[in-house]
Design an enzyme around this catalytic site. Structure first.
Site, PDB file in Angstrom:
ATOM      1  N   ALA A 110      -1.031  85.041 118.300  1.00 59.83           N
ATOM      2  CA  ALA A 110      -1.496  85.795 119.473  1.00 59.83           C
ATOM      3  C   ALA A 110      -2.440  86.900 118.978  1.00 59.83           C
ATOM      4  O   ALA A 110      -2.452  87.222 117.786  1.00 59.83           O
ATOM      5  CB  ALA A 110      -0.338  86.381 120.264  1.00 59.83           C
ATOM      6  N   PHE A 111      -3.214  87.492 119.896  1.00 63.63           N
ATOM      7  CA  PHE A 111      -4.296  88.390 119.466  1.00 63.63           C
ATOM      8  C   PHE A 111      -3.806  89.655 118.791  1.00 63.63           C
ATOM      9  O   PHE A 111      -4.577  90.341 118.116  1.00 63.63           O
ATOM     10  CB  PHE A 111      -5.216  88.708 120.653  1.00 63.63           C
ATOM     11  CG  PHE A 111      -4.768  89.866 121.495  1.00 63.63           C
ATOM     12  CD1 PHE A 111      -5.093  91.169 121.160  1.00 63.63           C
ATOM     13  CD2 PHE A 111      -4.002  89.659 122.638  1.00 63.63           C
ATOM     14  CE1 PHE A 111      -4.676  92.239 121.938  1.00 63.63           C
ATOM     15  CE2 PHE A 111      -3.591  90.719 123.419  1.00 63.63           C
ATOM     16  CZ  PHE A 111      -3.918  92.015 123.061  1.00 63.63           C
ATOM     17  N   LYS A 112      -2.532  89.977 118.942  1.00 65.39           N
ATOM     18  CA  LYS A 112      -2.036  91.236 118.382  1.00 65.39           C
ATOM     19  C   LYS A 112      -2.130  91.277 116.858  1.00 65.39           C
ATOM     20  O   LYS A 112      -2.137  92.345 116.268  1.00 65.39           O
ATOM     21  CB  LYS A 112      -0.621  91.492 118.865  1.00 65.39           C
ATOM     22  CG  LYS A 112      -0.622  91.605 120.398  1.00 65.39           C
ATOM     23  CD  LYS A 112       0.549  92.285 120.982  1.00 65.39           C
ATOM     24  CE  LYS A 112       0.372  92.578 122.452  1.00 65.39           C
ATOM     25  NZ  LYS A 112       0.126  91.396 123.298  1.00 65.39           N
ATOM     26  N   ASP A 113      -2.246  90.103 116.224  1.00 60.39           N
ATOM     27  CA  ASP A 113      -2.434  90.077 114.769  1.00 60.39           C
ATOM     28  C   ASP A 113      -3.715  90.785 114.331  1.00 60.39           C
ATOM     29  O   ASP A 113      -3.766  91.344 113.242  1.00 60.39           O
ATOM     30  CB  ASP A 113      -2.508  88.629 114.268  1.00 60.39           C
ATOM     31  CG  ASP A 113      -1.155  87.928 114.319  1.00 60.39           C
ATOM     32  OD1 ASP A 113      -0.128  88.599 114.105  1.00 60.39           O
ATOM     33  OD2 ASP A 113      -1.142  86.705 114.565  1.00 60.39           O
ATOM     34  N   LEU A 116      -2.456  94.282 114.140  1.00 57.94           N
ATOM     35  CA  LEU A 116      -1.228  94.559 113.379  1.00 57.94           C
ATOM     36  C   LEU A 116      -1.269  94.034 111.941  1.00 57.94           C
ATOM     37  O   LEU A 116      -0.413  94.390 111.137  1.00 57.94           O
ATOM     38  CB  LEU A 116      -0.011  94.031 114.136  1.00 57.94           C
ATOM     39  CG  LEU A 116       0.399  94.998 115.258  1.00 57.94           C
ATOM     40  CD1 LEU A 116       1.310  94.341 116.270  1.00 57.94           C
ATOM     41  CD2 LEU A 116       1.066  96.247 114.678  1.00 57.94           C
TER      42      LEU A 116
END
Ligand SMILES: *Cc1c(COP(=O)(O)O)cnc(C)c1O
Length: 498
Positions: A110-113, A116
């Site tokens: 998901a794009f949060k990588d 993060l």
């Protein structure tokens, strides 16, 4: 570059201080006092850069108090082989007008990588810069995607621990399995027997507990946040909108001097705010199209100027957007009020006491100049997913499908057919039962579990199962603790030996 708080009572701080602090001490959110701006000539110089070089340019402007060589090293490690695509965020051009920006090739799909994978380096370097020898303890309440992305980012990072609380019944089987199989000596995953709001309230209470804070200080530890209220989580997201622009130009879908639209499936308003900051910097963006699911509080806000959280909450097939209070909106309010902290405070206070607030006409006009809002209910989301697969032979996840439906509504309402980029925020394999329901119907879905659907979707579409989701079912469960919401503080104390 200096940073200020949206509530105006935190003075000015450096980027490292803003990232280390997370939330500003006055309760507001940090943002740059002034934004950098590229001239068209400077933009032309960004055109040929690869993802890492582009990130060094853009992040260098926002993080001038970090040593450039060290920052370059962090960027190289954050955006390397841990991403399954060498372009990091490839642009899938499906026709003359439309492209999907694939933000899901990182380790957790998901794009949060994108944020993060970098944040741990920014946070620990800031801590070293101030000679702080404290252990940083990240407390995360997650509805699924943030928790795993934080665990993967901070795994075995010296001087840090991550404690993730997830609602036992509120996450998908794949999301749960991703978290409870997490390796790393510094990672802790705890199931809460309740819903996401209870987990979130528990974390907030721990942050606000003065006695616990003192005990932490004495033990040489401090809490921090990996939520998108932290500037360090927002700023890396600006980079991929520039990358999308360069790739559109390269694909000959965008002429010199032409503008394009972006469509962002939105929850906490972090991702779309990064696009807005890109526009402020000189990116040739026309409209920012804010796509919501049945929880359409932002659609109403953009259309009427009234933000009203007093409404039913729906669980949808795009759970990462099931949010009624979008915390990053406070940063936009700062812009809409003409950078007036007193006006921001007044609106936030109304939200706290009444659950709603209304923009002045002039503020609403300013909002609508740049943003367009729409939403898709469950049925429309499923239909959009199927349409994209049928029409383009391109598979998207339910969050991205919300974006597609809202984009179609935008074109119908405005006739604006200039090039558009839809942010594809998650891999279709990660939310595969929603995908399968859209393609094969609810009955077919019930016949197989999420893990079986991974293989089946791969077979039907001919696409490989993403690396981060392979072999999940066989991985050993390393975290099996579950607690009642009231036991969260005790769990933190026990984990930290306090
Ligand atoms: C977090 C998330 C969103 C919402 O992003 P915001 O920055 O909170 O608006 C959308 N889609 C997916 C898949 C997500 O994980």
């Amino acid at each position: 570059m200096k940073y200020v708080s949206t509530r105006g009572q935190a003075g000015t701080v450096t980027s490292a201080q803003a990232i280390l602090g997370g939330l500003a001490p006055d309760g507001g959110l940090f943002l740059p006092a002034t934004f950098p701006h590229y001239t068209p000539e400077e933009m032309a110089g960004l055109f040929d850069l690869d993802y890492r070089a582009l990130a060094r340019q853009i992040l260098g402007l926002y993080l001038p108090d970090y040593d450039p060589a060290a920052l370059g090293g962090f960027i190289a490690k954050a955006y390397g082989n841990n991403f399954a695509a060498p372009e990091i965020t490839p642009l899938a051009v499906v026709d003359d007008h439309l492209s999907f920006l694939e933000l899901w090739h990182g380790p957790t799909c998901a794009f949060k990588d994108l944020a993060l994978q970098l944040l741990p380096y920014l946070l620990t370097a800031a801590s070293r810069q101030f000679g702080i020898n404290k252990e940083i303890v990240l407390l995360v309440a997650t509805s699924g995607d943030t928790g795993k992305a934080a665990l993967a980012g901070f795994q075995d990072v010296p001087g840090t621990k991550v404690i993730v609380f997830y609602p036992e019944e509120g996450v998908s089987a794949i999301q749960k399995r991703q978290m409870v199989t997490q390796e790393g000596a510094n990672t802790y995953v705890v199931g809460v027997r309740g819903n996401f709001d209870q987990a979130q309230a528990g974390v907030k209470a721990i942050f606000a507990d003065g006695r616990l804070r003192e005990t932490m200080e004495a033990a040489g530890k401090s809490f921090s946040s990996a939520n998108s209220i932290n500037w360090g989580r927002l700023v890396p997201q600006i980079v991929y909108y520039f990358k999308a622009w360069a790739d559109l130009r390269k694909a000959k879908r965008l002429a010199m001097g032409e503008t394009f639209n972006v469509v962002v499936p939105t929850g906490n308003f972090g991702n779309i705010l990064a696009a807005y900051y890109g526009k402020k910097m000189g990116l040739p963006l026309h409209k920012l199209i804010c796509a919501s699911n049945a929880n359409n509080v932002l659609t109403d806000f953009i259309r009427t100027g009234e933000y009203n959280r007093n409404r039913p909450f729906y669980q949808t097939s795009s759970p990462s957007m099931d949010i009624l209070v979008s915390s990053n909106l406070e940063r936009l309010l700062y812009e809409l009020t003409g950078e007036d902290p007193a006006a921001v405070c007044a609106l936030i206070e109304q939200l706290r006491t009444r659950g709603s607030y209304r923009l002045a006409t002039e503020q609403l006009n300013r909002l609508q100049e740049t943003f367009w809002g729409g939403f898709a209910d469950e049925e429309e989301t499923m239909a959009a997913l199927k349409e994209v697969y049928t029409k383009y032979k391109y598979l998207i996840d339910p969050h991205t499908a919300v974006g597609y439906k809202v984009y179609a509504d935008y074109v119908e309402a405005t006739g604006d057919r200039r090039p558009a980029v839809i942010a594809a925020t998650a891999s279709p394999f990660k939310f595969n039962t929603g995908v399968a329901r859209a393609l094969f119907g609810a009955e077919a879905v019930a016949a197989k579990d999420e893990f079986a659907w991974l293989a089946e979707l791969s077979r039907v579409t001919g696409q490989p199962v993403p690396r981060g989701l392979q072999g999940l079912e066989e991985k050993p469960v390393l975290h099996d603790r579950t607690i009642a919401p009231a036991e969260m503080e005790a769990a933190v104390r026990e984990i930290l030996g306090l």
